[in-house]
Design a protein around this motif. Structure first.
Motif, PDB file in Angstrom:
ATOM      1  N   THR A 254     -32.045 -13.693 -21.597  1.00  8.42           N
ATOM      2  CA  THR A 254     -31.807 -12.921 -20.045  1.00  8.42           C
ATOM      3  C   THR A 254     -33.483 -12.006 -18.787  1.00  8.42           C
ATOM      4  O   THR A 254     -33.745 -12.238 -18.022  1.00  8.42           O
ATOM      5  N   LEU A 255     -33.990 -12.066 -20.694  1.00  7.41           N
ATOM      6  CA  LEU A 255     -35.544 -11.147 -19.550  1.00  7.41           C
ATOM      7  C   LEU A 255     -35.669 -12.085 -18.979  1.00  7.41           C
ATOM      8  O   LEU A 255     -36.621 -11.885 -17.987  1.00  7.41           O
ATOM      9  N   GLY A 258     -34.609 -12.472 -15.718  1.00  5.57           N
ATOM     10  CA  GLY A 258     -35.098 -11.585 -14.908  1.00  5.57           C
ATOM     11  C   GLY A 258     -36.181 -11.977 -14.591  1.00  5.57           C
ATOM     12  O   GLY A 258     -36.565 -10.674 -12.856  1.00  5.57           O
ATOM     13  N   ILE A 259     -36.855 -11.984 -15.044  1.00  5.74           N
ATOM     14  CA  ILE A 259     -38.263 -12.872 -14.149  1.00  5.74           C
ATOM     15  C   ILE A 259     -38.629 -13.784 -13.383  1.00  5.74           C
ATOM     16  O   ILE A 259     -39.410 -12.962 -11.672  1.00  5.74           O
ATOM     17  N   PHE A 281     -29.445  -4.282 -16.518  1.00  6.27           N
ATOM     18  CA  PHE A 281     -29.027  -5.525 -17.102  1.00  6.27           C
ATOM     19  C   PHE A 281     -27.711  -4.862 -17.775  1.00  6.27           C
ATOM     20  O   PHE A 281     -27.575  -4.408 -17.950  1.00  6.27           O
ATOM     21  N   ALA A 299     -35.716  -4.918 -26.728  1.00  3.61           N
ATOM     22  CA  ALA A 299     -35.691  -5.284 -24.946  1.00  3.61           C
ATOM     23  C   ALA A 299     -35.713  -4.556 -23.672  1.00  3.61           C
ATOM     24  O   ALA A 299     -37.110  -5.036 -23.129  1.00  3.61           O
ATOM     25  N   ARG A 300     -36.131  -3.616 -24.565  1.00  7.15           N
ATOM     26  CA  ARG A 300     -36.633  -1.759 -22.988  1.00  7.15           C
ATOM     27  C   ARG A 300     -38.330  -2.535 -23.527  1.00  7.15           C
ATOM     28  O   ARG A 300     -38.767  -2.126 -22.492  1.00  7.15           O
ATOM     29  N   TRP A 303     -39.761  -5.761 -21.419  1.00  5.05           N
ATOM     30  CA  TRP A 303     -39.384  -5.356 -20.128  1.00  5.05           C
ATOM     31  C   TRP A 303     -40.524  -4.497 -19.851  1.00  5.05           C
ATOM     32  O   TRP A 303     -40.819  -4.847 -18.377  1.00  5.05           O
ATOM     33  N   ILE A 306     -43.376  -6.388 -19.816  1.00  9.15           N
ATOM     34  CA  ILE A 306     -43.210  -7.382 -18.418  1.00  9.15           C
ATOM     35  C   ILE A 306     -43.606  -6.822 -16.541  1.00  9.15           C
ATOM     36  O   ILE A 306     -44.121  -7.786 -16.423  1.00  9.15           O
ATOM     37  N   MET A 307     -43.218  -5.351 -16.232  1.00  9.75           N
ATOM     38  CA  MET A 307     -43.400  -5.127 -15.457  1.00  9.75           C
ATOM     39  C   MET A 307     -44.099  -4.558 -15.170  1.00  9.75           C
ATOM     40  O   MET A 307     -44.700  -4.680 -13.317  1.00  9.75           O
ATOM     41  N   LEU A 321     -35.493  -0.721 -18.106  1.00  6.93           N
ATOM     42  CA  LEU A 321     -34.651  -0.940 -18.282  1.00  6.93           C
ATOM     43  C   LEU A 321     -33.202  -0.836 -18.529  1.00  6.93           C
ATOM     44  O   LEU A 321     -33.039   0.057 -19.737  1.00  6.93           O
ATOM     45  N   GLU A 413     -38.963  -8.665 -30.812  1.00  8.96           N
ATOM     46  CA  GLU A 413     -39.804  -8.613 -29.755  1.00  8.96           C
ATOM     47  C   GLU A 413     -40.788  -9.897 -30.242  1.00  8.96           C
ATOM     48  O   GLU A 413     -41.115 -10.941 -28.644  1.00  8.96           O
TER      49      GLU A 413
END
Length: 552
Positions: A254-255, A258-259, A281, A299-300, A303, A306-307, A321, A413
């Motif tokens: 999923t992530l 998203g990327i 999401f 997940a939070r 993300w 990543i951002m 997220l 993670e």
């Protein structure tokens, strides 16, 4: 560490005070049955603080958002209770929406039938036998008007589970709002609009990846300017999990998708902070309670990193997220269906403890048929009992500090990053999809899970153990076979009553615009929708220009 911790705590307290000015707490005080006061947030004892506490956990509403994206979470307001519904005709679904709103639901979530999802009208030969079966049939703006009749679009948030034709259905929603006198700047909701997971796990795609990504970035660009409160994508792990993935694969794939969407939007000329705050999401909640709660926290955190680190986002809203959760449809059993009420309650609780922003609870009979009104009401009541009776919403992040939860979060993670790095090495999610990599990983995980069930290594109550002799339930919802005939007549009536030359002009304009990769197609689709061009007609224009995807 002491100074950094104190500064972070003070910043959280200031954010909480500011948030409470807008959304006051639900109660003057929070106490349990013993009249003991419940604090807003629980923290590690000073002597237990570790050097990496701020980096890994921090405070709610602050980077890296492990403990939640809002400083006060549910003490001010609960998550949105959004029951997914759609079957038969637009009129029938409108009636179900009104029923659910009367029962205390706080947001709508639309399920579309299979022909709508893959861009065919109800009278297309490809639609035969599927009209209205797994969702509502929407052929033209007239159907969308009926679907939303009497529902104030300036007050109700609507989620639409639609992907390949997402641009068309969003334009229909905008057009209905216009007819209600609601400016498009005020409408709120979410379109799923996640085509990559369709190639990976679900299969309701139309066009190849490249033009599909163009449509998605067109929506990002258009909504950033014209429909700023609408979530332009709900990057979906739900269907990846339903296809058989593990929890780690669900988050990782999923992530990674998203990327890919963020990269595509930036490459189209958008600034990351122009569109990223409206990304959302969609995750699954399965039965392994603590794994699910840890999954949401991990997940939070991932993300946010990543951002911040990969895309240099500056707006803190771009780092958050925000996610919707649905309980696990694939975990429901046709055997002893009342057991599903218990499964759904546990899954919903894991999502709430994981900090979800909205939640759908599946109904007990969904392994057998579309849910009856009674089953949908029980599913909604499950959320309301968690919200009002369990006490879990009275403090922010009640599971924090559990050695088990924190270790599980770290493990998830680590494994997710390994997958993301592998996909990056392949050239990103689009390339990984085209190569069939994620599909193969999910298939293998599903195979291994099925082997464990068949060998009784994993026990599924009522399925492979604790079985009963049962008769099939009689009170199941059935879609009237007459519906398809009525819907076919309806779409043909729309075609006979509209201005055909205007429709042809609008479709031709869309066709010409589709030839130029630099043109945003949303205004052209909106014009076609307003003229009562159908979903199938609009999608066929784009099929002619883009071609169809036939599989990896």
């Amino acid at each position: 560490m002491g100074k950094q911790y104190d500064e972070a705590k003070q910043a959280w307290q200031q954010k909480l005070t500011k948030a409470q000015e807008r959304f006051p707490e639900r109660k003057d005080s929070f106490v349990n049955s013993s009249e003991l006061e419940i604090d807003a947030l629980y923290l590690p004892k000073q002597e237990a603080l570790e050097e990496d506490y701020i980096e890994k956990l921090g405070f709610p509403g602050q980077y890296p958002y492990t403990r939640g994206i809002q400083p006060g979470m549910y003490r001010s307001r609960f998550w949105t209770m959004r029951q997914y519904a759609g079957f038969g005709s637009a009129k029938e679904t409108n009636n179900r929406f009104r029923y659910l709103l009367d029962q205390g639901q706080t947001g709508l979530s639309v399920a579309f039938d299979l022909p709508t999802q893959i861009g065919y009208d109800s009278d297309d030969p490809m639609a035969e036998g599927e009209v209205g079966k797994v969702g509502v049939a929407i052929d033209s703006l007239e159907d969308m008007e009926t679907l939303l009749e009497g529902i104030p679009l300036d007050k109700v948030s609507t989620s639409m589970t639609i992907n390949a034709p997402a641009s068309v259905l969003l334009c229909m929603y905008i057009a209905v709002a216009e007819k209600q006198g609601v400016p498009k700047e005020k409408i709120t909701g979410t379109i799923q609009n996640d085509i990559l997971k369709e190639y990976i796990a679900r299969g309701t795609y139309i066009y190849p990846p490249k033009p599909s990504m163009r449509l998605i970035t067109n929506i990002f660009e258009y909504c950033a300017k014209e429909v700023p409160k609408f979530n332009t994508i709900s990057v979906s792990g739900y269907h990846i999990r339903e296809a058989g993935s593990t929890a780690v694969q669900e988050v990782a794939f999923t992530l990674a998708n998203g990327i890919a969407y963020v990269k595509a939007a930036i490459e189209s000329g958008l600034d990351v902070d122009q569109f990223a705050p409206r990304l959302a999401f969609f995750f699954n909640a399965h039965n392994n309670f603590f794994e699910e709660a840890a999954k949401f926290r991990a997940a939070r955190r991932i993300w946010a990193k990543i951002m911040k680190e990969k895309f240099n986002a500056k707006d803190e809203k771009s780092l958050r997220l925000r996610f919707h959760t649905q309980t696990g449809g694939s975990t429901l059993t046709a055997q002893q269906p009342d057991n599903n009420i218990v499964r759904v309650a546990l899954q919903a609780l894991s999502a709430v403890l994981g900090g979800t922003q909205s939640l759908h609870t599946n109904s007990r009979d969904e392994a057998l048929a579309l849910p009856t009104e009674e089953s949908a009401r029980i599913a909604l009541r499950t959320q309301q009992i968690i919200a009002h009776e369990s006490g879990v919403a009275d403090t922010v992040d009640p599971l924090a500090g559990s050695y088990f939860i924190e270790d599980m979060t770290d493990q998830i993670e680590k494994e997710v990053w390994a997958y993301i790095d592998r996909i990056d090495e392949m050239g990103g999610a689009v390339q990984a999809v085209e190569d069939g990599y994620m599909q193969r990983e999910i298939h293998q995980a599903a195979y291994e899970a099925q082997k464990r069930i068949e060998s009784k290594e994993d026990i599924i109550v009522g399925l492979n153990e604790f079985q009963l002799e049962e008769e099939l339930q009689a009170d199941l919802l059935k879609v009237d076979e007459q519906l398809e005939k009525n819907q076919v007549k309806q779409v043909q009536k729309v075609r006979s009553n509209r201005n055909q030359s205007e429709v042809e002009d609008k479709l031709d304009a869309l066709k010409q615009a589709a030839k130029d990769d630099h043109v945003n197609l949303m205004p052209f689709i909106l014009d076609a929708v307003r003229s009562y061009a159908t979903v199938g007609e609009i999608c066929n224009v784009l099929r002619d220009e883009f071609g169809e995807f036939t599989g990896a």
